[in-house]
Design a protein around this motif. Structure first.
Motif, short mmCIF file in Angstrom:
data_model
loop_
_atom_site.label_atom_id
_atom_site.label_comp_id
_atom_site.label_asym_id
_atom_site.label_seq_id
_atom_site.Cartn_x
_atom_site.Cartn_y
_atom_site.Cartn_z
N GLN A 1 0.84 -1.19 0.00
CA GLN A 1 0.00 0.00 0.00
C GLN A 1 0.88 1.24 0.00
OE1 GLN A 1 -2.97 0.16 3.10
NE2 GLN A 1 -4.20 1.63 1.93
N ALA A 2 0.75 2.02 -1.04
CA ALA A 2 1.47 3.28 -1.16
C ALA A 2 0.61 4.40 -0.58
CB ALA A 2 1.80 3.56 -2.61
N PRO A 3 1.22 5.50 -0.17
CA PRO A 3 0.45 6.61 0.40
C PRO A 3 -0.63 7.09 -0.55
CG PRO A 3 2.79 6.94 0.77
CD PRO A 3 2.67 5.75 -0.14
N GLU B 1 -4.90 2.44 -2.62
CA GLU B 1 -5.46 1.26 -2.01
C GLU B 1 -4.41 0.15 -1.95
OE1 GLU B 1 -10.13 1.81 -3.34
OE2 GLU B 1 -8.98 0.09 -4.03
N ARG B 2 -4.66 -0.78 -1.04
CA ARG B 2 -3.77 -1.93 -0.94
C ARG B 2 -3.88 -2.76 -2.22
NH1 ARG B 2 -3.66 -5.15 4.65
NH2 ARG B 2 -3.32 -2.97 5.26
N GLU B 3 -2.75 -3.20 -2.73
CA GLU B 3 -2.76 -3.96 -3.96
C GLU B 3 -1.97 -5.25 -3.82
OE1 GLU B 3 -0.92 -2.03 -7.27
OE2 GLU B 3 1.01 -1.79 -6.26
N PHE B 4 -2.38 -6.21 -4.59
CA PHE B 4 -1.74 -7.52 -4.60
C PHE B 4 -0.37 -7.43 -5.26
CE2 PHE B 4 -1.22 -11.97 -4.96
CZ PHE B 4 -0.77 -12.24 -6.24
N VAL B 5 0.59 -8.17 -4.68
CA VAL B 5 1.94 -8.24 -5.24
C VAL B 5 2.25 -9.66 -5.71
CG1 VAL B 5 4.40 -7.94 -4.78
CG2 VAL B 5 2.75 -6.34 -3.79
N ALA B 6 2.15 -10.63 -4.79
CA ALA B 6 2.49 -12.01 -5.13
C ALA B 6 1.88 -12.94 -4.09
CB ALA B 6 3.99 -12.20 -5.19
N GLU C 1 8.26 3.52 -8.05
CA GLU C 1 6.83 3.21 -7.90
C GLU C 1 6.59 1.96 -7.06
OE1 GLU C 1 8.48 3.80 -10.75
OE2 GLU C 1 7.70 2.55 -12.40
N ASP C 2 7.65 1.25 -6.69
CA ASP C 2 7.51 0.12 -5.77
C ASP C 2 7.48 0.58 -4.31
OD1 ASP C 2 9.76 -1.69 -7.90
OD2 ASP C 2 7.56 -1.92 -7.79
N THR C 3 7.71 1.85 -4.09
CA THR C 3 7.69 2.38 -2.73
C THR C 3 6.31 2.19 -2.11
OG1 THR C 3 9.40 4.02 -3.18
CG2 THR C 3 7.90 4.48 -1.36
N ALA C 4 6.29 1.54 -0.95
CA ALA C 4 5.04 1.23 -0.27
C ALA C 4 5.34 0.52 1.03
CB ALA C 4 4.15 0.34 -1.15
N GLN D 1 8.25 -1.12 5.63
CA GLN D 1 8.35 -0.03 4.65
C GLN D 1 9.47 -0.32 3.65
OE1 GLN D 1 6.54 3.06 4.36
NE2 GLN D 1 7.68 3.16 2.43
N VAL D 2 9.13 -0.14 2.38
CA VAL D 2 10.12 -0.21 1.31
C VAL D 2 10.10 1.14 0.60
CG1 VAL D 2 10.71 -1.25 -0.91
CG2 VAL D 2 9.95 -2.69 1.00
#
Length: 126
Positions: free
Chosen positions: A39-41, A44-49, A89-92, A121-122
């Motif tokens: 989830q980025a600022p 919405e929360r999104e699926f990664v893997a 854009e992977d920051t979240a 946090q990444v």
């Protein structure tokens, strides 16, 4: 009850790599599906893997396919997310999740997962 604790997040430059870990405790999760969401600022929360209990079935979001790899070590009750070629854009905040009854066609749906970690946090700098 299952407790999930993520680790491995941090600050990295674009193009770099990180390996996230999710350690489960409380009960064995070897028969659970395990997923990573982010989830980025302001988003919405999104699926990664995600990965099913046998490890034979994995699913990666199109946005990370070819760069991220999910894996698990059932003996250690741990799931990993290897992240390469990171982009800003992977920051979240990355969350680990566990679900007992997630079918192979439902791995990307967050509501299928009963247990969630606190997140790590990444941050990817350009």
């Amino acid at each position: 009850q299952v407790q999930l604790v993520e680790s491995g997040g941090g600050l990295v430059q674009a193009g770099g790599s990180l390996r996230l870990s999710c350690a489960a405790s409380g009960r064995t999760v070897s028969s659970y599906a395990m997923g990573w969401f982010r989830q980025a600022p302001g988003k919405e929360r999104e699926f990664v893997a995600a990965i099913r209990w046998s490890g034979g079935i994995t699913l990666h979001a199109d946005s990370v396919k070819g760069r991220f790899t999910i894996s698990r070590d059932n003996a250690k009750n741990t799931v990993f997310l290897q992240m390469n070629s990171l982009k800003p854009e992977d920051t979240a905040v990355y969350y680990c999740a566990a679900g007992r009854t997630v079918g192979p066609g439902r791995l990307s749906f967050s509501y299928e997962y009963e247990y969630w970690g606190q997140g790590t946090q990444v941050t990817v700098s350009s």
